[in-house]
Design a protein around this motif. Structure first.
Motif, PDB file in Angstrom:
ATOM      1  N   ALA A 148       0.606  -1.451   0.015  1.00 39.98           N
ATOM      2  CA  ALA A 148       0.015   0.019  -0.024  1.00 39.98           C
ATOM      3  C   ALA A 148       0.594   1.103  -0.075  1.00 39.98           C
ATOM      4  O   ALA A 148       0.628   1.905  -0.129  1.00 39.98           O
ATOM      5  N   ASP A 149       1.990   1.373   0.198  1.00 37.39           N
ATOM      6  CA  ASP A 149       2.663   2.426   0.696  1.00 37.39           C
ATOM      7  C   ASP A 149       3.162   2.468  -1.032  1.00 37.39           C
ATOM      8  O   ASP A 149       3.809   3.774  -0.752  1.00 37.39           O
ATOM      9  N   LEU A 150       4.082   1.633  -1.544  1.00 41.53           N
ATOM     10  CA  LEU A 150       4.685   2.058  -2.143  1.00 41.53           C
ATOM     11  C   LEU A 150       3.782   2.414  -3.421  1.00 41.53           C
ATOM     12  O   LEU A 150       4.235   3.251  -4.378  1.00 41.53           O
ATOM     13  N   ILE A 151       2.601   1.799  -3.746  1.00 43.65           N
ATOM     14  CA  ILE A 151       1.557   2.801  -4.484  1.00 43.65           C
ATOM     15  C   ILE A 151       0.810   3.883  -3.903  1.00 43.65           C
ATOM     16  O   ILE A 151       0.563   4.727  -4.583  1.00 43.65           O
ATOM     17  N   ALA A 152       0.903   4.207  -2.693  1.00 48.96           N
ATOM     18  CA  ALA A 152       0.451   5.629  -2.384  1.00 48.96           C
ATOM     19  C   ALA A 152       1.069   6.346  -3.477  1.00 48.96           C
ATOM     20  O   ALA A 152       1.343   7.635  -2.951  1.00 48.96           O
ATOM     21  N   ALA A 153       2.800   5.834  -3.406  1.00 47.28           N
ATOM     22  CA  ALA A 153       3.352   7.411  -3.133  1.00 47.28           C
ATOM     23  C   ALA A 153       3.720   6.883  -4.893  1.00 47.28           C
ATOM     24  O   ALA A 153       4.652   7.937  -5.415  1.00 47.28           O
ATOM     25  N   ARG A 154       3.268   6.348  -5.545  1.00 49.48           N
ATOM     26  CA  ARG A 154       3.647   6.881  -7.465  1.00 49.48           C
ATOM     27  C   ARG A 154       2.046   6.976  -7.767  1.00 49.48           C
ATOM     28  O   ARG A 154       0.853   5.610  -8.070  1.00 49.48           O
ATOM     29  N   PRO A 155       2.229   8.195  -7.938  1.00 47.75           N
ATOM     30  CA  PRO A 155       0.136   8.531  -8.282  1.00 47.75           C
ATOM     31  C   PRO A 155       0.271   7.675 -10.070  1.00 47.75           C
ATOM     32  O   PRO A 155      -1.347   7.347  -9.972  1.00 47.75           O
ATOM     33  N   SER A 156       0.957   7.133 -10.754  1.00 45.99           N
ATOM     34  CA  SER A 156       0.672   6.544 -12.083  1.00 45.99           C
ATOM     35  C   SER A 156      -0.001   4.857 -11.526  1.00 45.99           C
ATOM     36  O   SER A 156      -0.630   4.163 -12.158  1.00 45.99           O
ATOM     37  N   LEU A 157       0.172   4.487 -10.846  1.00 42.55           N
ATOM     38  CA  LEU A 157      -0.252   3.196 -10.183  1.00 42.55           C
ATOM     39  C   LEU A 157      -1.884   3.528  -9.306  1.00 42.55           C
ATOM     40  O   LEU A 157      -1.611   4.035  -7.672  1.00 42.55           O
ATOM     41  N   LYS A 158      -2.570   2.409  -9.450  1.00 40.54           N
ATOM     42  CA  LYS A 158      -4.001   1.850  -8.690  1.00 40.54           C
ATOM     43  C   LYS A 158      -3.651   0.455  -8.798  1.00 40.54           C
ATOM     44  O   LYS A 158      -4.156  -0.187  -9.476  1.00 40.54           O
ATOM     45  N   MET A 159      -4.063   0.255  -7.155  1.00 41.19           N
ATOM     46  CA  MET A 159      -4.520  -1.338  -6.938  1.00 41.19           C
ATOM     47  C   MET A 159      -6.332  -1.493  -7.019  1.00 41.19           C
ATOM     48  O   MET A 159      -7.306  -0.523  -5.744  1.00 41.19           O
ATOM     49  N   ASP A 160      -6.964  -1.541  -7.978  1.00 39.90           N
ATOM     50  CA  ASP A 160      -7.584  -2.325  -8.584  1.00 39.90           C
ATOM     51  C   ASP A 160      -8.740  -3.154  -7.966  1.00 39.90           C
ATOM     52  O   ASP A 160      -8.086  -4.143  -7.750  1.00 39.90           O
ATOM     53  N   ALA A 161      -9.884  -3.387  -6.908  1.00 42.60           N
ATOM     54  CA  ALA A 161     -10.452  -4.310  -6.354  1.00 42.60           C
ATOM     55  C   ALA A 161     -10.764  -5.349  -7.787  1.00 42.60           C
ATOM     56  O   ALA A 161     -10.643  -6.623  -7.477  1.00 42.60           O
ATOM     57  N   LEU A 162     -11.383  -5.280  -8.756  1.00 39.33           N
ATOM     58  CA  LEU A 162     -11.532  -6.334  -9.506  1.00 39.33           C
ATOM     59  C   LEU A 162      -9.996  -6.551 -10.994  1.00 39.33           C
ATOM     60  O   LEU A 162      -9.823  -7.427 -11.100  1.00 39.33           O
ATOM     61  N   ASP A 163      -9.290  -5.193 -11.453  1.00 35.17           N
ATOM     62  CA  ASP A 163      -8.732  -5.672 -12.322  1.00 35.17           C
ATOM     63  C   ASP A 163      -7.498  -5.526 -11.959  1.00 35.17           C
ATOM     64  O   ASP A 163      -6.675  -5.737 -12.781  1.00 35.17           O
ATOM     65  N   GLY A 164      -7.047  -5.589 -10.322  1.00 31.62           N
ATOM     66  CA  GLY A 164      -5.410  -5.439  -9.960  1.00 31.62           C
ATOM     67  C   GLY A 164      -4.517  -3.892 -10.063  1.00 31.62           C
ATOM     68  O   GLY A 164      -5.565  -3.263 -10.400  1.00 31.62           O
ATOM     69  N   LEU A 165      -3.481  -4.071 -10.148  1.00 29.25           N
ATOM     70  CA  LEU A 165      -3.077  -3.541 -10.362  1.00 29.25           C
ATOM     71  C   LEU A 165      -3.058  -2.590 -12.188  1.00 29.25           C
ATOM     72  O   LEU A 165      -2.589  -3.116 -13.032  1.00 29.25           O
TER      73      LEU A 165
END
Length: 457
Positions: free
Chosen positions: A17-34
């Motif tokens: 979660a920390d890694l994703i939060a610090a990278r605006p281009s990334l998001k973990m979607d509940a269905l589609d994943g990263l």
């Protein structure tokens, strides 16, 4: 502004979660994943296979503009010349060309690549300690913006070549300020023992010599103290203060100094490093060089391209040894060599939203190449992963694909550009046939005899 910095308890790796939060281009979607921007990365892996490099056009633009804004807000008359060696993909270069970036190159091949992508030679700086005569001829013929000369011998060579062509070569003197940037020994460039640049104490005399040579138009002073600098801007201030001292001395002698090349090297947070933001670098430049009233140049590479890329890989298998769990991937050190070469840390994220929330345990992440150095990470907290599961190496947009090889006869990976909801293959995966296509067997070598039939059992 620059991207946020990951945070983690002292000594602990950042969480997924920390890694994703610090990278605006990334998001973990509940269905589609990263997701990278708006594109599910599992979709790219399904279409292109793995390993595959994926780059975010939005991140390239955002980071270039953040640096541009920092320089403008500081009131600096500065141009940005992207360090092509970080990532020379044509699509990456085109994105930056449309933003107005110039280029910093270290070979005629890179000059051809940047021109093909739309960056003119007239906006390009030619750096490097070993420019060959034919490269100098080619660059002069294309109207290169500036050579950064790194030795007295090189200056003499440029003078002879330019005079023979009947032109003047714009030459800046790269000075080694003998400043320790506090970075990895293999990527420091500004200390006395490094191969780069002119010793500070020799620079004034060599600049005067350069100004007297035919075929040379003295442009100014350049420096570059290292790569992946994360210890604040003190090293920059020290180096630039020495440059300012040198420039004032040259001007006092009546020698022409038209601009100053400040180099690059600003680091990015791979793990939990806290590099200086571009505003701090701009402030250091203004405080030390601002009152000289000269145009300035910067040569960022990693800072722009590093956070823009990921490397996708598939799990081949998990191997349980006596005291270790190994996650064996189809990506290897021939694809991403930074961990083997620099002990570099890259975030490793599962693409599955379920795996990203599952219980973790320590694992070594390795590739299939027949080298013990083919290890990406040790004791990394990862969930249990099945064959075919997908992971992404983060911050792989710089010094990734450009440093890859075909070791173990492994074809070069595919490259993909993402832009919003769109994505396109920008370099297809090399085929096994293409890997062998340019090799030749001399005609004097005998044909291979037929293999003997196996003995009957």
């Amino acid at each position: 502004m620059a991207d946020p910095i990951p945070t983690a308890p002292d000594g602990a790796d950042p969480s997924f979660a920390d890694l994703i939060a610090a990278r605006p281009s990334l998001k973990m979607d509940a269905l589609d994943g990263l997701l990278l921007e708006e594109v599910p990365l599992h979709r790219i892996a399904r279409e292109c296979g793995t390993p595959t490099w994926v780059y975010s056009a939005g991140t390239l633009r955002r980071r270039y503009r953040a640096l541009r804004t920092a320089l403008d807000d500081a009131g600096l008359a500065a141009t940005i010349h992207y360090a092509t060696k970080a990532n020379d993909a044509q699509a990456v270069l085109r994105v930056l060309a449309t933003e107005g970036a110039g280029a910093d190159i270290v070979s005629a091949g890179e000059l051809r690549a940047t021109m093909a992508a739309g960056i003119p030679a007239g906006a390009t700086v030619f750096s490097g300690v070993g420019k060959q005569a034919e490269e100098i001829v080619f660059a002069l013929g294309q109207g290169i913006f500036q050579f950064n000369a790194e030795s007295a011998e090189e200056i003499e060579m440029i003078s002879a070549i330019a005079s023979g062509m009947g032109v003047e070569a714009p030459v800046s003197l790269r000075v080694n300020p003998d400043v320790d940037a506090g970075t990895h020994a293999k990527i420091t460039t500004g200390r006395a023992e490094n191969k780069f640049g002119i010793a500070f104490e020799d620079a004034a005399a060599l600049y005067a010599r350069m100004a007297s040579l035919p075929g040379i138009r003295p442009i100014g002073i350049a420096t570059h103290i290292g790569s992946q600098i994360t210890g604040g801007v003190a090293a920059y201030r020290e180096a630039y203060a020495r440059l300012a001292e040198l420039v004032r001395g040259l001007q006092a002698q009546g020698l022409p100094v038209r601009r100053i090349d400040c180099g690059g090297g600003l680091g990015i947070p791979y793990r939990d490093e806290i590099p200086a933001p571009p505003e701090a670098l701009a402030g250091a430049i203004k405080a030390t060089l601002g009152d000289l009233g000269l145009p300035l140049m910067l040569e960022p590479g990693r800072w722009i391209a590093g956070p823009a890329g990921v490397l996708l890989a598939s799990v081949i298998l998990q191997k349980q040894a006596v005291n270790r769990r190994f996650v064996v991937l189809d990506a290897a050190m021939n694809d991403l060599i930074r961990p083997a070469m620099y002990e570099a840390w890259h975030g490793v994220l599962p693409l599955s939203p379920v795996a990203a929330k599952a219980e973790t345990s320590p694992a070594d992440v390795v590739g299939p190449v027949c080298e013990s150095g083919d290890t990406f990470a040790r004791d990394r907290a990862l969930p249990m992963l099945d064959p075919g599961d997908l992971v992404a190496f983060l911050d792989a947009g710089a010094y990734g694909a450009v440093m890859s090889s075909t070791y173990n006869a492994r074809p070069l990976a595919a490259e993909v550009l993402v832009d919003g909801s769109r994505h396109a293959v920008i370099r297809p995966r090399q085929t096994p046939e293409e890997l062998l296509a340019h090799q030749r067997i001399p005609d004097w070598l005998d044909a291979v005899p037929a293999a003997p039939e196996p003995a009957a059992s």
